[in-house]
Structures are given as structure tokens and as C-alpha cells.
Design an enzyme around this catalytic site. Structure first.
Site, mmCIF file in Angstrom:
data_model
loop_
_atom_site.group_PDB
_atom_site.id
_atom_site.type_symbol
_atom_site.label_atom_id
_atom_site.label_comp_id
_atom_site.label_asym_id
_atom_site.label_seq_id
_atom_site.Cartn_x
_atom_site.Cartn_y
_atom_site.Cartn_z
ATOM 1 N N SER A 89 0.721 -1.085 0.036
ATOM 2 C CA SER A 89 0.021 0.120 0.196
ATOM 3 C C SER A 89 0.949 1.273 -0.006
ATOM 4 O O SER A 89 1.299 1.903 1.155
ATOM 5 C CB SER A 89 -0.989 -0.040 1.253
ATOM 6 O OG SER A 89 -0.161 0.260 2.353
ATOM 7 N N CYS A 135 -6.385 3.001 -10.262
ATOM 8 C CA CYS A 135 -6.031 3.807 -8.927
ATOM 9 C C CYS A 135 -7.403 4.533 -8.798
ATOM 10 O O CYS A 135 -8.296 4.850 -9.423
ATOM 11 C CB CYS A 135 -4.918 4.839 -9.388
ATOM 12 S SG CYS A 135 -5.099 6.108 -10.451
ATOM 13 N N GLY A 138 7.183 -7.643 -12.303
ATOM 14 C CA GLY A 138 7.427 -6.602 -11.134
ATOM 15 C C GLY A 138 8.105 -7.226 -9.874
ATOM 16 O O GLY A 138 9.107 -6.852 -9.882
HETATM 17 C C1 LIG Z 1 5.390 -2.104 -4.670
HETATM 18 C C2 LIG Z 1 4.339 -2.096 -5.755
HETATM 19 C C3 LIG Z 1 3.999 -0.867 -6.428
HETATM 20 C C4 LIG Z 1 3.418 -0.641 -7.530
HETATM 21 N N1 LIG Z 1 3.059 0.401 -8.192
HETATM 22 C C5 LIG Z 1 2.271 0.696 -9.283
HETATM 23 C C6 LIG Z 1 2.265 1.722 -9.716
HETATM 24 O O1 LIG Z 1 2.671 2.855 -9.311
HETATM 25 N N2 LIG Z 1 1.323 1.665 -10.897
HETATM 26 C C7 LIG Z 1 1.009 0.665 -11.528
HETATM 27 O O2 LIG Z 1 0.334 0.572 -12.656
HETATM 28 N N3 LIG Z 1 1.135 -0.521 -10.985
HETATM 29 C C8 LIG Z 1 1.796 -0.689 -9.965
HETATM 30 N N4 LIG Z 1 2.137 -1.846 -9.406
HETATM 31 C C9 LIG Z 1 1.652 -3.000 -9.859
HETATM 32 C C10 LIG Z 1 2.673 -3.636 -10.794
HETATM 33 O O3 LIG Z 1 3.122 -2.807 -11.722
HETATM 34 C C11 LIG Z 1 1.927 -5.024 -11.322
HETATM 35 O O4 LIG Z 1 1.051 -4.775 -12.146
HETATM 36 C C12 LIG Z 1 1.473 -5.964 -10.188
HETATM 37 O O5 LIG Z 1 2.560 -5.856 -9.135
HETATM 38 C C13 LIG Z 1 1.579 -7.446 -10.731
HETATM 39 O O6 LIG Z 1 2.759 -7.853 -11.344
HETATM 40 P P1 LIG Z 1 4.016 -8.878 -10.371
HETATM 41 O O7 LIG Z 1 3.150 -9.810 -10.020
HETATM 42 O O8 LIG Z 1 4.968 -9.004 -11.369
HETATM 43 O O9 LIG Z 1 4.318 -7.656 -9.489
HETATM 44 C C14 LIG Z 1 2.917 -2.010 -7.964
HETATM 45 C C15 LIG Z 1 3.177 -3.146 -7.608
HETATM 46 C C16 LIG Z 1 3.923 -3.430 -6.439
HETATM 47 C C17 LIG Z 1 4.212 -4.596 -5.817
#
Ligand SMILES: Cc1cc2nc3c(=O)[nH]c(=O)nc-3n(C[C@H](O)[C@H](O)[C@H](O)COP(=O)(O)O)c2cc1C
Ligand SMILES: Cc1cc2nc3c(=O)[nH]c(=O)nc-3n(C[C@H](O)[C@H](O)[C@H](O)COP(=O)(O)OP(=O)(O)OC[C@H]3O[C@@H](n4cnc5c(N)ncnc54)[C@H](O)[C@@H]3O)c2cc1C
Ligand SMILES: Cc1cc2nc3c(=O)[nH]c(=O)nc-3n(C[C@H](O)[C@H](O)[C@H](O)COP(=O)(O)OP(=O)(O)OC[C@H]3O[C@@H](n4cnc5c(N)ncnc54)[C@H](O)[C@@H]3O)c2cc1C
Ligand SMILES: Cc1cc2nc3c(=O)[nH]c(=O)nc-3n(C[C@H](O)[C@H](O)[C@H](O)COP(=O)(O)O)c2cc1C
Ligand code: FES
Ligand code: FES
EC number: 1.3.-.-
Lengths: 315, 296, 315, 296
Positions: free
Chosen positions: C70, C133, C275
């Protein structure tokens, strides 16, 4: 010693631990590993009107901290269930929370009727209405996707089962869970079971095709626990703020330990089901109960006092 | 889910790994698990938790019991390093604790009278056959083994078989040991010369199917031990099903962990299996009327 | 050697691997571990109009094979971003896929405008519109929950960025993902990024309260990969059957290895973001690229030939 | 995310565990990780992957570097068995491979001139202080250690400290060693008698805050090494932030893995921390105007 008893819309259970539908068959199999009568309730595999073969295989794929399944609601049908499985559960003294399903609202009602009219009905402490299954009338979308189709099922089932504690089992794959919960409660559900599996999928990379015979499948296990906690939190929270009328929630999703169970309870669950973890450790439901009891004792809490406690402690 | 749960003993034990030695392409594991060893019979299997306490692997892995020593309380397995879970298991050192559930499933049915038996194993599928051969011979049957594999190092139990059985035939796909070809290439001759009435087979699906066919052609009965993907191994998840003809002639999708893994070959609806999938035969009890069917 | 290049609505990239927004800061930090210019694109942390502090801590909880966060969209604001971060990305030769966010549609548009007018804009190969968001105008529900609010954002951003490849980043927490995808594409998105985090929650059992400062958080990591594969499968499938117009999908969710990336590609993704795995292994995006290349080579496939391949092989 | 990324070397290495010995309530780990050892300075930390290949634990665990031997290429850690990840780590046997990223974060700033220094450690927080003490003394400073813990077995570095530092004071909450009480109880006296101008502290937040207060009361500067929950350790996730006053007087939520873990105590907005949480001060740059704020 913590008081573990829980009141689920009139069904007073000695403890809150249950099997999860489809993760314990109908009792005999698990009874080799634990006394199913020692659980708060034994939740049966969702039963439909007729016998069902389920889907072809592969029906499962392991995923990180979880699994996908596409069983396709295999089962003997309600007549065989009430003739064979339910009497067995009664014979060992189990409290049965019977899960029912249907392809349309009428089938749900028919299953409910035959259940009510069965001889061993006295073993039934409640009925769980699995509306997270496909609605043939609506492109196979699951009932629990929409308030109206959810309500239609609950209304007809309620008519068949006056006075019987009725729990609607919700799918987390919706935009607004509170809306669905509201529709179910308005249509006659006494409480809610949350959550069913998340819709997921895996690819067989050797054959570059969907891994499961059913193409998509239900994601379960510890991987989804944060989603279950959130779902319970949202719906219990809506009850606290008056958006929903208060009703007991049975929590399910990713519970593997007493700590996990306590997370669901603190978010608002009055009872907890253990599903996929039972595949890992057949004694899970009984073990989780013991662990939960220890955790409550350590905190000086009775179960009832722990239900939804995290809402009181939110800034 | 009706009526078929065996009342034979089954246990969940924290077994200690006593030894872990290479054997050809596999590892031979010996576990201290008396409660599993005592009631076990050839054809049954165990379900093993893999990956340790903090693992992302939730599901148990299943392995045929190679043999047991009830007096010593040991259970032996033969494990191929196939993927993440088996990789973890074969990497354990003696002394490690292994969570084992068993014995599970149906054993190979033993003949009422001494007879001619042929035991057919593919790859690590031959793991339980030596133990079975001993029991059959002790009861007076004539026992021949037919062991096949892709390559010589994937054969299992050939040497031990020569000591236990009346004869051993070997095939490999590449000819690196024994006859080049499949077990089904040599099987007719073995059945013929030994006048076998009973076949026992364990190995890949395609092999089990052809063993069943050869058996039928020789008016012999084949008992086959199948290997379906299993999420629980104990009959509670319904993932391991296959279409099997029941005594009443109806085909049901039955759990291979509970009503199997040993089935009569001629009861299995082999035509439903293709390319790593198994479809529900249209005449199976409760088969979907339309495509779809849905629900988990 | 497999041809790894991918065409994302006109942005032709040498390979399909990207960082995921919010999981790689704005480049410098990760550049210590891998050459960010070697990636198909570098995806920046969602940037809003002004600087934002984000939420209080704890901002994260580890969950089985995943994590909750968060963060609260902490960032320097678009002006600092275009003055400092974007020129740096340009200076090392990185291709930037810039993620933008806003509390209302106008803020998105304003951020897009300032981005377009910035000096280093030539480093921008596309813009990812993070509609997952919260929308202040709608009880803080995320834009991507509803077709109309999603479309409103895309329409205004499109006006500001004619000719720039525009990707709408969708949330999986909806009843019908195809509906949202349709609204975004109709409103001017050139493609879709799927999926953002799932809404989840964890309880602090010592204090019996929500663990995260933000109460609920986003679930990410391998735990959610089956959901990402399913989402991509559904939306790409809708394109194949004509329900949606064809458009490139950037896959994201739980990718940790080349095999994971190939799952997303086979389901229909033309590019893949890494990510959370980057937290585990800072070289992940580059490593996943190498592994994906090997897997494609082994299968004799070019990337373009592998995109959506599992749809062709479904009975 | 602007401009503050250090250009000092950082490495990701598959380190070999050379030894793993108990030390009081902790374990002392020695790793073969030359690329980490060479550039490391006291106050910096490493981020360690835990749980092995198939683990459900995705996030690295961070540990202060206890000391390094650049010549031998070793990095030493002091680890408390706190939860699942550390439990795995302390259970490793010598010879095991450990994936280590480091050195990370800011080191303790060394004084330009010799001066009086007091180094304060709580629990395993004293891990880096012996190494720091050596460097300070080598540069001519007077160094006293104040080490505190809940119980005697949770003290770390007392014996070694007596050899390295000019003096060592000990406190325990239960009085099982040294003075009964907190480090802040004895700290004023130690600062007074040694005319210290510079304090270094590492330990729980509450301790760092009181060290900062005592320092201020004595017109000394406190450098504190904080311990915030970190998902990445390398500056890319924004989970580890805390409110710190910048040179321009503005408070920003800064990453403690990149701009810390060592901060000037008087720059930290301690009042924002309460009961395991840290709120965003209302005057912080970009602080939410209304409650909520949303988004990940
Ligand atoms: C710490 C963190 C911060 C994130 N911040 C954003 C963000 O600013 N904008 C966004 O579109 N997605 C954000 N995400 C989502 C990631 O871009 C991604 O869509 C999501 O984590 C799923 O992919 P993953 O399982 O490879 O992490 C964030 C994810 C994490 C874990
Ligand atoms: C009744 C039975 C007896 C078996 N006997 C043996 C034996 O004696 N020796 C031996 O080496 N192996 C045996 N197997 C196969 C063994 O269970 C698999 O090799 C093992 O599950 C693979 O796990 P993994 O984690 O290494 O592979 P992964 O590919 O990572 O496994 C992923 C998932 O698929 C399942 N799976 C993968 N391959 C198989 C397979 N071939 N059969 C069933 N499930 C599979 C796993 O159980 C797991 O749930 C037997 C299987 C069954 C069902
Ligand atoms: C800069 C820094 C230096 C540290 N130095 C040391 C040291 O020298 N020796 C030592 O024993 N420990 C040290 N810690 C604390 C150590 O990182 C935690 O004890 C460890 O992360 C706990 O992991 P776990 O899996 O055992 O516990 P779990 O409770 O299972 O961890 C769950 C999650 O919470 C995080 N977490 C839990 N406790 C802490 C904590 N106290 N601080 C930060 N994150 C936490 C974990 O990293 C993980 O992501 C340090 C932490 C930081 C940030
Ligand atoms: C193999 C399997 C079969 C299931 N069958 C049913 C079912 O018949 N009816 C139902 O309501 N839920 C069914 N579920 C869902 C579970 O009851 C439970 O809601 C879900 O798995 C999440 O809990 P868990 O993570 O503890 O498994 C099934 C789950 C699994 C894994
Ligand atoms: S493996 Fe679960 S029922 Fe057979
Ligand atoms: S821990 Fe990820 S930014 Fe500090």
C-alpha cells in the site's frame, strides 16, 4: 480456555472449524485421518440433481502456493447423496453443512426439496448454496456474478427450506462483493460463505495449450488468502456501517494454520473452512482448530470476541 | 463418493530418511515408516509432502512403494528427478524428516491359485514388481518379468529381477540394453512360452494400454497400475479420475487414488486418453450433455 | 535464434521484456543491476500531477508466494519526473513506457500534456494509463472498475497524446474484464496492460488490526500469475472471436521466470512485465528475457508466433 | 526517486556459507562474498534471499553487516531467529549457497577529526558496532560502547567490545547482566564522562529515539541506523520509507534502504512513529490532503 462455540444463524456449533466443499469428499475418506464429528461442521461436496461425471483430465495444476482445479462438480446426485452419504455422516455424529448447486434456480430448489424430505435430514445443521457455479441460462456465467441471478437462487431455495440456516457461497471475482451479499441476504440467505475459488488458468508449455481439461479453473490455497481476508473485511465492514444487515460469515480461502484462521476471524468470520490445505495435510481442519484455540487462549479471547475484532482496532 | 472407502489401515508419519542412493537414472530412498510398512501390499503407493516448511509446493507427490520390510519398519521408493518436487526429495540427506501418507490405493490382486504371471514394467514403473514377484513365487506361481525403458539407465530392477523371477526380458527404445523396441514387442512371446494367464503392469499409459491389448489377444487378464495426476492421493479432491467400466457395465469416472491405482486393464476406457488428456466418454454416468458443464 | 521483436501499436521494441510500474522506481536504482536500455521498455512508476508522499507504514506484507503493498502512489510529480527522471532514461538509451495516474480524468490529461511538452519526450515509446487507481469523484473506487470512468480517462488522455501508443492498465478485480477492455479501446487506447494487483489484506495478529497502514493493499507476485494468465486469455480470446477489436496486450502478474513469461505470451500477451520478482532478484527482467529466448528457441518459435498460440491449440 | 542513487559498487553474489555458530541468542554467520566485502563500510547492510528455490517467501531479508574481511573476502552477519525467513537462514549448514545483495544503504559517517564517540546498540543492533569502533579508534577517536538488551543472552558484542573499545557499559531490562534498565538510563553518564560529541546507534526505534533525545540534551549528534520493513532493499519498491527532514527543512518520506539506514537522529520525525506504525506528517511534501489518498 477459550469458548470456541459459534452461532451461525441459529446453528450453534461447538467450534468454528469446517471442511470446505469439494475438499473433503463426503466424509468417509477424511474420517480415516480425523474424526469428522469433532469439527464444527462437515461441509459436503456441492451436490446437484443428477449424477455428474465432471470434466475430463487434467483437472488440476499446481501453482505457486496454490492450485487450480476444474473438477466440474462431479458427484452422485442428490438421491444417492441422501441415501448413502448423509446417513453415514449422521451415523458418525457429524454436523453436516450440505452444499448444493444447480444449473438453474429450479435445480437448486429441487435439490433443496429432496434434501429436506430425506430421512437423515436431522444431521443437517445448515445448507450452503454454491452460487459460484455456472448458470446455463446466462452464457454459463456463474450466478454469483450478478445480484439478480444470485437472488433468484436464494429465493427459491429459501422457500424449500424454511427455518434452515442458509449460507450463500460467494465468488470473489466480482466488482462489488457487497452488492452480491446484499442481494443474497435480501433474498433469504441467513449468512454468507466467502470465498470460492478465483478464476485462473495455466498453460502447458510442452504442448503450448491450456493445461486443464476445463481450460480455466478455480484458484485456491494460501496464495488467495489475502483476497479472502479482504472480501470478509469488506462485507463484515459493510455490516458494521449499516450498509448490510448483520449476518454471520463463514470464512474460507487459503487457511493452512491457526494463524490463517485467526486472520479470517479477525476480519469478520464467525467460522472458518479449510479446503486445499487438507490435500497437503489430511489432518488440517483438526490441526487448525487446535492451533486457533491456542492463539485465542494466548490472547485471552473467546471466539465470539475475536470475530471482526480488527475492525475495532482500525485508526 | 459412495461406499468404496477401504477400511484398511492408513497412516500419516514423519518418516526419517535412512538412505538415498543412486540407482541408474533414479534414486533409491529408504524411509523409516513402520506404520506405513506394516499394512502395505504391492501396487499401493505413498503420498509425500515436498519442499519443506515454507514451500510454495502445496500438493503431495505420489510414489509406488518399491517394497517394505515390516520387521524393520522400512518403506522403499524409487524416485525419478522429474520436476521441482522430486528434485527436492532426491536431494534430501539421510536423517531428514519426510512427511509420508500411506499405504494408499488398491494393491495388485494376487491369484487364488498358482498360475503363470508376467510382470511388465516401464521405467520406474518396475519399482513394485520385484516385491510382487516374490509374493507370487512364494505362492507357487511362475513369474517372468518384462522390463522396458527409453535407455539402459532408465531400466529399473533388472539385476534383482534375475534373482527373484523365473526369467527377465529387457527392452530399450534405443537398444542400449536388451531388445531394441517396446515391451509390447517381446510380450507376446513371453506370454506364449510361459502360458501366462495373468499380467501385471506398471508404467506409462500407452504401455498399459498395449499390455492390455496383448493380454486380451492371449486371453489373459491384465492388472495395470496407472499414474494420474493426484492432488490429494486420499480420495477427497476428485482430480485423479479416469473412465472405468464398472461391474454393472456402466462407465464411471472413478478416483484412481482410491479405486486404483490398480485396475483391470480391460475395464479402462483407453480410447478416452489422447495426447495427455482424458475425455469423459459420452456414455459415462453423468457425462455432460452439452459441451461446457462448468463448475469446479 | 528466435526473433524477439514485438510491435506494440506502432512501438516496435527489440524484445518484449519490461519492468512493471512501481517495481523498478524510475531506472537509476535498477541500472546498478542490469542495463535498463537492454529491456524492450522501461516502465516508470505511475506519476501524478504533484508530488505525493504516499501512505504511512507498514506499506507491505509478505504473503504466500506474493506480497501486499500500500504505497499510495508516492512520487515526485510530473514536473520533477520530466525534468529529472525522463532525461536520465533518455541519456542511457532506455525506451520509456511512462505510467501516468490521476485522481480524476482531468489530472490524467494534465499529466499527459506536461509529459508531451517535455524535452526528453523522444525517449517515450508509449504511455501506460494506470486506471487501476482510486477515483476521488466516485467514493475512491478505482477507475478500472467501471467502463464509463475508464473511458472518460482514456478519452482525455488520447486527446493530449495523438499518435502516441497508449495502453490502459486494467485491474483484475472486476466481474467482466472484457467490458472494461472494450470501453478503453473504444475510447482511444491502442492496447491493454493486464493485470494490476488484486485487492487483498493481511491482519497483524499481535495487534489484531489491519497490518498495512493503508488497511487494504495490492496483491502481487507468483501467487496471482494464474489470474493474470486467465485475464489475458479472456481478453485475447474476445479479440479472436471478434467481441473486441484486435489490440496488443502487455502481460503482467507473477512473472518470475522465462516459463512464466511464456505462459502469458501463449495466452495472448505481446510483451511481458516483471514486477515483484525484481524484489527477489534485481536482475529478473533481464534474466527472464534470456530464459524466454531459450524457451522460444527450443520450440522453434519467434515471439510473434508464440503470442496467443494456446488459443489455436484448444480443443 | 531523484538523484540520490549512490554510485558505490553493489553486487549480487551466490555466497558460500563458511560457518554458522551460536552466539548468545543469535547465530553468527560467515559468508564467502568478496564482491560484497570489498566496498562495505560499517552501517551498511545486505539483503539475503531466503527459503531456497521453491520457497513461498518472495522477499529478501535484510541484515546489518557485522564486519567484513576484504582480504579474506568474507562478510559476517549476526542473525536472530525471528520468523520463517531467519529460521531458514540460521538452519543452513556450512557449504550452503546464499544469494546475497550488498553492500546496501548509507554507512555511518566517520568524524573528520578524532573526537569522543559513544556507540549504542540494542540487541543484535550492536552487530556493526565493533567494526565501527575499530575504525573510529584507528582514526584516533575515543570510543565507548553502551550495549543493551532484554536479557543477557540477547546482548551481543560485549566481550569483543571490551577488547576494541575504551569502555563498555551494559544494560539489560531484567538485570540479568550489567545495569538493570535501558541504555538511555546509563547513556547520559557515559556521554558526560567521555565528553562525546558523536553518537552512533543501532537497535529498536524506541531506543533510537531516546538516544537522539539524550544526544540533543548533550549537544551531541546522533547517527542512527533504522530498521524498517523492506521489500527490496535496493530502492525500487518504496515500502521502507520514513519521514526525514531534508537539508531544505522540508520533510520527505525517504527510502531507508537507499538514503538510510543511517540517518541523523535529529532529522527523523520520531513523533510520526507510534505502536508499530508510522504516519505521514501533515507537513510532509505531497502529504495527502484528505484521508484516504489511495492507490498502490
Ligand atoms: C510495490 C509495488 C508498487 C506498485 N506500483 C504501481 C504503480 O505505481 N502503478 C501501476 O500501474 N502498478 C503498480 N504496481 C503493480 C505492478 O506494476 C504489477 O501490475 C503487479 O505488481 C503485478 O505484477 P507482479 O506480480 O509481477 O508484481 C505496483 C506493484 C508493487 C508490488
Ligand atoms: C500412483 C502413482 C505412483 C507413482 N510412482 C512413482 C514412482 O514410483 N517413482 C517416481 O519417480 N514417480 C512416480 N510417480 C510420478 C510422480 O508422482 C511424479 O513424478 C511427481 O509427482 C512429479 O512431481 P515434481 O514436483 O517433480 O514435478 P512437477 O512437474 O513440478 O509437478 C507438478 C505437479 O504435477 C504432478 N505430476 C507431475 N508429473 C506427474 C506424474 N508423472 N504423475 C502424476 N503426477 C504428476 C505433481 O504431482 C505435481 O502436482 C507416481 C505417480 C502416481 C500418481
Ligand atoms: C537494515 C536492516 C538491518 C537489519 N539487521 C539485522 C541484523 O543484523 N540481525 C538480525 O537478526 N535482523 C536484522 N534485521 C531484521 C531482519 O531483517 C528481520 O528479522 C527479518 O527480516 C525477519 O524475517 P523473518 O522471515 O524471520 O520474519 P517474518 O516475520 O516471517 O518476516 C515477514 C516479513 O516481514 C519483514 N520483517 C519482519 N521483521 C522485520 C524487522 N524486524 N525488520 C525489517 N523487516 C522485518 C521480513 O523482512 C519479511 O518481509 C535488519 C532489518 C533491516 C531492515
Ligand atoms: C478440488 C476442489 C474442489 C472444489 N469443489 C467445490 C465445490 O464443489 N463447491 C464449492 O462450493 N466449492 C468448491 N471448492 C472451493 C472450496 O470449497 C473453497 O471455497 C476454495 O478452495 C478456497 O478455499 P481453500 O483455499 O482453503 O481451498 C473446491 C475447491 C477445490 C480445490
Ligand atoms: S487424488 Fe484426490 S481424489 Fe484422488
Ligand atoms: S526496500 Fe524497496 S525501496 Fe527500500
Amino acid at each position: 480456555m477459550a469458548d470456541l462455540s459459534t452461532d451461525l444463524a441459529g446453528a450453534v456449533l461447538p467450534n468454528p472449524l469446517m471442511t470446505a466443499s469439494g475438499c473433503a469428499a463426503n466424509g468417509r475418506e477424511l474420517h480415516r485421518f480425523l474424526d469428522v464429528a469433532g469439527l464444527g461442521a462437515f461441509v459436503t461436496k456441492s451436490v446437484m440433481r443428477g449424477p455428474r461425471s465432471g470434466r475430463g483430465t487434467p483437472r488440476m495444476a499446481e501453482t505457486p502456493s496454490g492450485m487450480l482445479n476444474s473438477i466440474g462438480l462431479q458427484g452422485p446426485g442428490i438421491d444417492a447423496f441422501v441415501e448413502d452419504d448423509l446417513p453415514w455422516l449422521a451415523s458418525v455424529g457429524a454436523r453436516a453443512l450440505v452444499s448444493i448447486a444447480g444449473s438453474d434456480a429450479e435445480e437448486f430448489a429441487e435439490v433443496a426439496r429432496r434434501l429436506r424430505d430425506s430421512e437423515a435430514f436431522s444431521a443437517v445443521v445448515g445448507v450452503e448454496v454454491n452460487i459460484s457455479c455456472p448458470n446455463v441460462a446466462n452464457r454459463g456465467l456463474v450466478f454469483a456474478c450478478q445480484p439478480d441471478s444470485s437472488a433468484a437462487v436464494l429465493t427459491l431455495v429459501r422457500e424449500q427450506l424454511p427455518g434452515v440456516p442458509l449460507f450463500a457461497k460467494l465468488s470473489p471475482d466480482v466488482t462489488d462483493l457487497v452488492l452480491i451479499a446484499e442481494a443474497c441476504l435480501a433474498a433469504g440467505a441467513d449468512g454468507l460463505t466467502m470465498v470460492n475459488t478465483l478464476l485462473g488458468m495455466a498453460i502447458d508449455l510442452d504442448r503450448m495449450r491450456p493445461h486443464l481439461g476445463g481450460v480455466t479453473g478455480g484458484l485456491s490455497g494460501p496464495a488467495i488468502r489475502p483476497v479472502a481476508v479482504r472480501a470478509i473485511w469488506q462485507v463484515h465492514g459493510a455490516m458494521l456501517t449499516g450498509r448490510l444487515r448483520p449476518a454471520p460469515i463463514i470464512g474460507v480461502g487459503g487457511v493452512h494454520s491457526g494463524r490463517d484462521a485467526l486472520e479470517l476471524v479477525a476480519a469478520g468470520a464467525s467460522a472458518v473452512q479449510v479446503g486445499t490445505a487438507t490435500f497437503h495435510d489430511p489432518t488440517s481442519p483438526a490441526r487448525v482448530l487446535r492451533e486457533l484455540e491456542t492463539l485465542l487462549d494466548e490472547r485471552g479471547l473467546d471466539l465470539a470476541g475475536a470475530v471482526g475484532l480488527a475492525h475495532e482496532r482500525t485508526a | 463418493m459412495s461406499g468404496e472407502v477401504p477400511d484398511t489401515p492408513v497412516a500419516q508419519v514423519a518418516a526419517r530418511l535412512l538412505s538415498n542412493e543412486p540407482v541408474g537414472a533414479y534414486r533409491h530412498l529408504v524411509l523409516d515408516a513402520a506404520a506405513v510398512a506394516a499394512p502395505a501390499r504391492p501396487g499401493q503407493f505413498v503420498a509425500v509432502a515436498v519442499g519443506g516448511d515454507d514451500t510454495a509446493h502445496l500438493l503431495r507427490r505420489c510414489f509406488s512403494i518399491h517394497r517394505v520390510d515390516p520387521a524393520a519398519g522400512t518403506v522403499e521408493l524409487v524416485v525419478a528427478d522429474a520436476g521441482a518436487g522430486t528434485h527436492w526429495l532426491v536431494g534430501l540427506r539421510p536423517g531428514a524428516a519426510v512427511d509420508v501418507v500411506g499405504p494408499l490405493g488398491t494393491p495388485f490382486p494376487l491369484p487364488d491359485e498358482p498360475t503363470g504371471c508376467v510382470l511388465v514394467g516401464g521405467g520406474y514403473g518396475s519399482a513394485p514388481l520385484g516385491w510382487l514377484a516374490e509374493q507370487l513365487r512364494a505362492a507357487g506361481s511362475h513369474v517372468e518379468l518384462v522390463l522396458g525403458a527409453a535407455t539402459a539407465d532408465r531400466l529399473f530392477g533388472v539385476e534383482a529381477g534375475r534373482r527373484t523371477a523365473d526369467a527377465v526380458s529387457v527392452t530399450t527404445d534405443d537398444g542400449s540394453a536388451g531388445t531394441k523396441g517396446w515391451v509390447s514387442d517381446v510380450l507376446p512371446e513371453v506370454i506364449g512360452r510361459s502360458s501366462a494367464t495373468t499380467l501385471y503392469a506398471c508404467g506409462p499409459m500407452a504401455m498399459l494400454r498395449s499390455v492390455t491389448d496383448v493380454a486380451a489377444a492371449h486371453r489373459a487378464v491384465a492388472h495395470v497400475a496407472v499414474e494420474e495426476a493426484m492432488a490429494c492421493g486420499i480420495g477427497i479432491c476428485m482430480t485423479c479420475v479416469m473412465p472405468v467400466v464398472q461391474d454393472d457395465g456402466q462407465t464411471k469416472m472413478v478416483r484412481s487414488c482410491l479405486e486404483g491405482p490398480v485396475f483391470r486393464g480391460d475395464a479402462v476406457r483407453w480410447e478416452a486418453f489422447a495426447d495427455g488428456r482424458c475425455a469423459v466418454p459420452a456414455d459415462a454416468v453423468g457425462a455432460p450433455v452439452a459441451a461446457g458443464g462448468g463448475g469446479h
